[in-house]
Design a protein around this motif. Structure first.
Motif, PDB file in Angstrom:
ATOM      1  N   ARG A   2       0.824  -1.211   0.000  1.00  0.00           N
ATOM      2  CA  ARG A   2       0.000   0.000   0.000  1.00  0.00           C
ATOM      3  C   ARG A   2       0.858   1.261   0.000  1.00  0.00           C
ATOM      4  NH1 ARG A   2      -5.397   0.461   0.751  1.00  0.00           N
ATOM      5  NH2 ARG A   2      -5.272  -1.654  -0.047  1.00  0.00           N
ATOM      6  N   PHE A   3       2.003   1.230   0.707  1.00  0.00           N
ATOM      7  CA  PHE A   3       2.884   2.396   0.741  1.00  0.00           C
ATOM      8  C   PHE A   3       3.486   2.662  -0.631  1.00  0.00           C
ATOM      9  CE2 PHE A   3       6.974   4.488   1.596  1.00  0.00           C
ATOM     10  CZ  PHE A   3       6.521   5.590   2.320  1.00  0.00           C
ATOM     11  N   VAL A   4       3.828   1.592  -1.357  1.00  0.00           N
ATOM     12  CA  VAL A   4       4.361   1.762  -2.716  1.00  0.00           C
ATOM     13  C   VAL A   4       3.310   2.411  -3.610  1.00  0.00           C
ATOM     14  CG1 VAL A   4       5.106   0.502  -4.771  1.00  0.00           C
ATOM     15  CG2 VAL A   4       6.057  -0.085  -2.547  1.00  0.00           C
ATOM     16  N   LYS A   5       2.050   2.026  -3.448  1.00  0.00           N
ATOM     17  CA  LYS A   5       0.976   2.618  -4.243  1.00  0.00           C
ATOM     18  C   LYS A   5       0.853   4.114  -3.963  1.00  0.00           C
ATOM     19  CE  LYS A   5      -4.043   2.614  -4.716  1.00  0.00           C
ATOM     20  NZ  LYS A   5      -5.314   1.995  -4.241  1.00  0.00           N
ATOM     21  N   LEU A  54      -0.535  13.216  -4.718  1.00  0.00           N
ATOM     22  CA  LEU A  54      -0.588  13.283  -3.262  1.00  0.00           C
ATOM     23  C   LEU A  54       0.599  14.069  -2.740  1.00  0.00           C
ATOM     24  CD1 LEU A  54      -1.533   9.627  -2.184  1.00  0.00           C
ATOM     25  CD2 LEU A  54      -3.033  11.612  -2.244  1.00  0.00           C
ATOM     26  N   ASP A  55       0.411  14.689  -1.604  1.00  0.00           N
ATOM     27  CA  ASP A  55       1.503  15.371  -0.915  1.00  0.00           C
ATOM     28  C   ASP A  55       2.315  14.319  -0.164  1.00  0.00           C
ATOM     29  OD1 ASP A  55       3.229  17.000   0.393  1.00  0.00           O
ATOM     30  OD2 ASP A  55       1.717  18.065   1.571  1.00  0.00           O
ATOM     31  N   ALA A  56       3.620  14.311  -0.382  1.00  0.00           N
ATOM     32  CA  ALA A  56       4.470  13.300   0.255  1.00  0.00           C
ATOM     33  C   ALA A  56       4.441  13.401   1.776  1.00  0.00           C
ATOM     34  CB  ALA A  56       5.913  13.432  -0.245  1.00  0.00           C
ATOM     35  N   GLY A  57       4.094  14.564   2.323  1.00  0.00           N
ATOM     36  CA  GLY A  57       4.085  14.735   3.769  1.00  0.00           C
ATOM     37  C   GLY A  57       2.963  14.025   4.490  1.00  0.00           C
ATOM     38  N   ILE A  58       1.936  13.554   3.767  1.00  0.00           N
ATOM     39  CA  ILE A  58       0.807  12.912   4.432  1.00  0.00           C
ATOM     40  C   ILE A  58       0.816  11.398   4.251  1.00  0.00           C
ATOM     41  CG2 ILE A  58      -0.591  14.971   4.076  1.00  0.00           C
ATOM     42  CD1 ILE A  58      -2.136  13.341   1.954  1.00  0.00           C
ATOM     43  N   LEU A  59       1.839  10.849   3.612  1.00  0.00           N
ATOM     44  CA  LEU A  59       1.851   9.409   3.352  1.00  0.00           C
ATOM     45  C   LEU A  59       1.860   8.600   4.646  1.00  0.00           C
ATOM     46  CD1 LEU A  59       4.327   9.081   0.341  1.00  0.00           C
ATOM     47  CD2 LEU A  59       1.845   9.261   0.329  1.00  0.00           C
ATOM     48  N   LEU A  60       2.717   8.977   5.592  1.00  0.00           N
ATOM     49  CA  LEU A  60       2.785   8.240   6.852  1.00  0.00           C
ATOM     50  C   LEU A  60       1.497   8.382   7.647  1.00  0.00           C
ATOM     51  CD1 LEU A  60       6.457   8.935   8.008  1.00  0.00           C
ATOM     52  CD2 LEU A  60       5.532   6.903   6.894  1.00  0.00           C
ATOM     53  N   ALA A  61       0.868   9.553   7.561  1.00  0.00           N
ATOM     54  CA  ALA A  61      -0.397   9.754   8.267  1.00  0.00           C
ATOM     55  C   ALA A  61      -1.483   8.839   7.699  1.00  0.00           C
ATOM     56  CB  ALA A  61      -0.828  11.211   8.172  1.00  0.00           C
ATOM     57  N   ILE A  62      -1.552   8.723   6.381  1.00  0.00           N
ATOM     58  CA  ILE A  62      -2.546   7.850   5.758  1.00  0.00           C
ATOM     59  C   ILE A  62      -2.302   6.394   6.147  1.00  0.00           C
ATOM     60  CG2 ILE A  62      -3.425   6.991   3.563  1.00  0.00           C
ATOM     61  CD1 ILE A  62      -2.879   9.694   2.355  1.00  0.00           C
ATOM     62  N   ILE A  63      -1.038   5.959   6.103  1.00  0.00           N
ATOM     63  CA  ILE A  63      -0.718   4.585   6.483  1.00  0.00           C
ATOM     64  C   ILE A  63      -1.076   4.355   7.952  1.00  0.00           C
ATOM     65  CG2 ILE A  63       1.179   2.969   6.865  1.00  0.00           C
ATOM     66  CD1 ILE A  63       0.386   3.158   3.983  1.00  0.00           C
ATOM     67  N   GLY A  64      -0.800   5.334   8.809  1.00  0.00           N
ATOM     68  CA  GLY A  64      -1.129   5.189  10.228  1.00  0.00           C
ATOM     69  C   GLY A  64      -2.620   5.056  10.465  1.00  0.00           C
ATOM     70  N   TYR A  65      -3.425   5.828   9.749  1.00  0.00           N
ATOM     71  CA  TYR A  65      -4.877   5.732   9.898  1.00  0.00           C
ATOM     72  C   TYR A  65      -5.417   4.411   9.347  1.00  0.00           C
ATOM     73  CZ  TYR A  65      -5.044  10.688  11.172  1.00  0.00           C
ATOM     74  OH  TYR A  65      -4.893  11.901  11.820  1.00  0.00           O
ATOM     75  N   ARG A  66      -4.771   3.862   8.315  1.00  0.00           N
ATOM     76  CA  ARG A  66      -5.236   2.607   7.726  1.00  0.00           C
ATOM     77  C   ARG A  66      -4.731   1.379   8.485  1.00  0.00           C
ATOM     78  NH1 ARG A  66      -6.899   2.557   2.495  1.00  0.00           N
ATOM     79  NH2 ARG A  66      -7.642   0.488   3.135  1.00  0.00           N
ATOM     80  N   LEU A  67      -3.753   1.579   9.376  1.00  0.00           N
ATOM     81  CA  LEU A  67      -3.123   0.448  10.056  1.00  0.00           C
ATOM     82  C   LEU A  67      -4.110  -0.390  10.876  1.00  0.00           C
ATOM     83  CD1 LEU A  67      -0.279  -0.698  10.178  1.00  0.00           C
ATOM     84  CD2 LEU A  67       0.097   0.587  12.281  1.00  0.00           C
ATOM     85  N   PRO A  68      -5.030   0.206  11.654  1.00  0.00           N
ATOM     86  CA  PRO A  68      -5.983  -0.645  12.406  1.00  0.00           C
ATOM     87  C   PRO A  68      -6.822  -1.531  11.501  1.00  0.00           C
ATOM     88  CG  PRO A  68      -5.999   1.595  13.269  1.00  0.00           C
ATOM     89  CD  PRO A  68      -5.187   1.626  12.015  1.00  0.00           C
ATOM     90  N   GLY A  69      -7.215  -1.019  10.338  1.00  0.00           N
ATOM     91  CA  GLY A  69      -7.980  -1.841   9.407  1.00  0.00           C
ATOM     92  C   GLY A  69      -7.170  -3.015   8.877  1.00  0.00           C
ATOM     93  N   PHE A  70      -5.882  -2.794   8.625  1.00  0.00           N
ATOM     94  CA  PHE A  70      -5.021  -3.892   8.184  1.00  0.00           C
ATOM     95  C   PHE A  70      -4.895  -4.959   9.272  1.00  0.00           C
ATOM     96  CE2 PHE A  70      -2.646  -0.527   5.494  1.00  0.00           C
ATOM     97  CZ  PHE A  70      -3.624  -0.612   4.527  1.00  0.00           C
ATOM     98  N   ILE A  71      -4.661  -4.512  10.512  1.00  0.00           N
ATOM     99  CA  ILE A  71      -4.502  -5.461  11.616  1.00  0.00           C
ATOM    100  C   ILE A  71      -5.791  -6.231  11.852  1.00  0.00           C
ATOM    101  CG2 ILE A  71      -3.999  -5.658  14.083  1.00  0.00           C
ATOM    102  CD1 ILE A  71      -2.251  -3.210  13.852  1.00  0.00           C
TER     103      ILE A  71
END
Length: 379
Positions: free
Chosen positions: A30-33, A43-60
């Motif tokens: 997902r991060f590569v995408k 997308l702004d590169a500064g929000i990539l980690l924030a998006i991954i962090g918000y999606r992390l509970p759904g992945f788990i």
């Protein structure tokens, strides 16, 4: 209690290891995408980690049931291969007690998955969608990067700049587009300027304003062209597409879904409740499937077990789709799948127990024959 602590520690450590590996694979993909979208200026590169962090509970939430299922197969499979489980059974541990010892950490995992499914995952997904929608509302030049070609007006024109300052000032700007007023539509317009910037009017219109440059208009390969020198040149930009404001079902809070009578919302509620139930059901399936012969190895039943897990998920998704379409009740559709696989777990369990009893009976008959043979020889 000593056996329970040993089994629980081994089971949970294996589950966490499998979960970490699966999570790394999914998050990396997902991060590569998202990284590719950031490289394209979407997308702004500064929000990539924030998006991954918000999606992390759904992945788990989706990974943890599979990780616990594989954890039981791998952990107990190792115990059977190394004959540790045989020793435990010889010391008085019955199959029913093994189920109890397994379901205690299973209930804990199910509670964690239920908390993620009902509360944490929808909240994180909602925040991630808000960030992505905010990126879609940006102006056409908000994602402009130096030394990269950037499409404008839906791809009808393209611009390039050597440098972009923090204030948005551009230097050595290049702009190319097809002349919309040309009869054949093949006339090309090239604009070269020393500097430029983005300007918005009070009416909300957006312009790319270029300074000190040349505008070249003509057909490629022909000598009939026109060169215009300018001090200031404005190129109107298109409005960004407005994202749909309709909330997705997966981003809605559970309380909102409970207050709704729509079939899709009822199906979403039952799906969120089904994920923790999934953990308990697959645990019952994995316990008899983990019983392997030492000569077969601990991985002997991994493939058929995973296929059975995939069938379980596919049937749950199919039942949810039918419930969303209003073809079946959400409760009947999803819970009937759970009951079906509980029955499958019972069949696998009793079949395994029956096989053990038959093997034990065969061993006893052989021993009796050997004893009878020894007695005849002695007489």
């Amino acid at each position: 209690m000593l056996i329970f602590r040993y089994l629980a520690r081994d089971l949970l450590s294996t589950t966490l290891g499998v979960c970490a590996v699966l999570l790394l694979v999914i998050v990396s993909g997902r991060f590569v995408k998202y990284l590719a979208q950031a490289a394209a200026g979407e997308l702004d590169a500064g929000i990539l980690l924030a998006i991954i962090g918000y999606r992390l509970p759904g992945f788990i939430e989706l990974i943890l049931p599979l990780a616990f299922f594989l954890g039981i197969l791998l952990s107990y499979g190792r115990l059977y291969v190394q004959s540790e489980m045989t020793v435990m059974v010889a010391c008085g541990m019955s199959p029913k007690r093994l189920i109890v010892y397994t379901m205690i950490p299973g209930v804990i995992i199910a509670m964690v998955v239920g908390w993620l499914s009902v509360d944490v995952s929808p909240t994180g997904l909602r925040k991630a969608e808000a960030l992505l929608n905010a990126q879609k509302e940006r102006g056409e030049l908000d994602g402009l990067m130096a030394r990269h070609f950037h499409p404008l007006s839906g791809g009808r024109s393209v611009t390039y700049t050597e440098e972009v300052t923090k204030d948005g000032e551009m230097t050595d700007v290049f702009l190319a587009e097809n002349n919309p007023d040309a009869e054949d539509g093949r006339q090309l317009v090239l604009v070269i300027a020393e500097s430029g910037h983005h300007r918005r009017t009070e009416q909300g219109a957006s312009f790319l304003v270029l300074r000190e440059g040349f505008r070249i208009q003509g057909n490629p390969g022909q000598a009939d062209y026109q060169i215009t020198r300018f001090e200031e040149y404005g190129q109107r930009l298109g409005k960004p597409p407005q994202p749909r404001r309709r909330d997705k079902v997966d981003t809605m809070y559970t309380v909102e879904l409970l207050d709704s009578d729509q079939p899709a919302h009822k199906a979403a509620v039952q799906w969120r409740l089904s994920v923790p139930i999934l953990v308990l059901v697959v645990s019952l399936i994995a316990i008899p499937l983990s019983k392997t012969d030492p000569r077969q190895g601990r991985f002997a039943r991994i493939v058929p077990a995973v296929l059975l897990y995939v069938v379980y998920l596919v049937m749950l998704n199919g039942a949810r789709g039918m419930a969303e379409d209003g073809k079946v009740s959400a409760i009947v559709g999803l819970w009937s799948v759970h009951l079906l696989f509980v029955a499958i777990a019972a069949v696998i369990y009793f079949r395994s127990e029956l096989g053990d009893q038959i093997k034990g009976l065969i061993v006893r008959v052989r021993q009796m024959k050997k004893e009878a043979g020894h007695e005849e020889t002695a007489s």
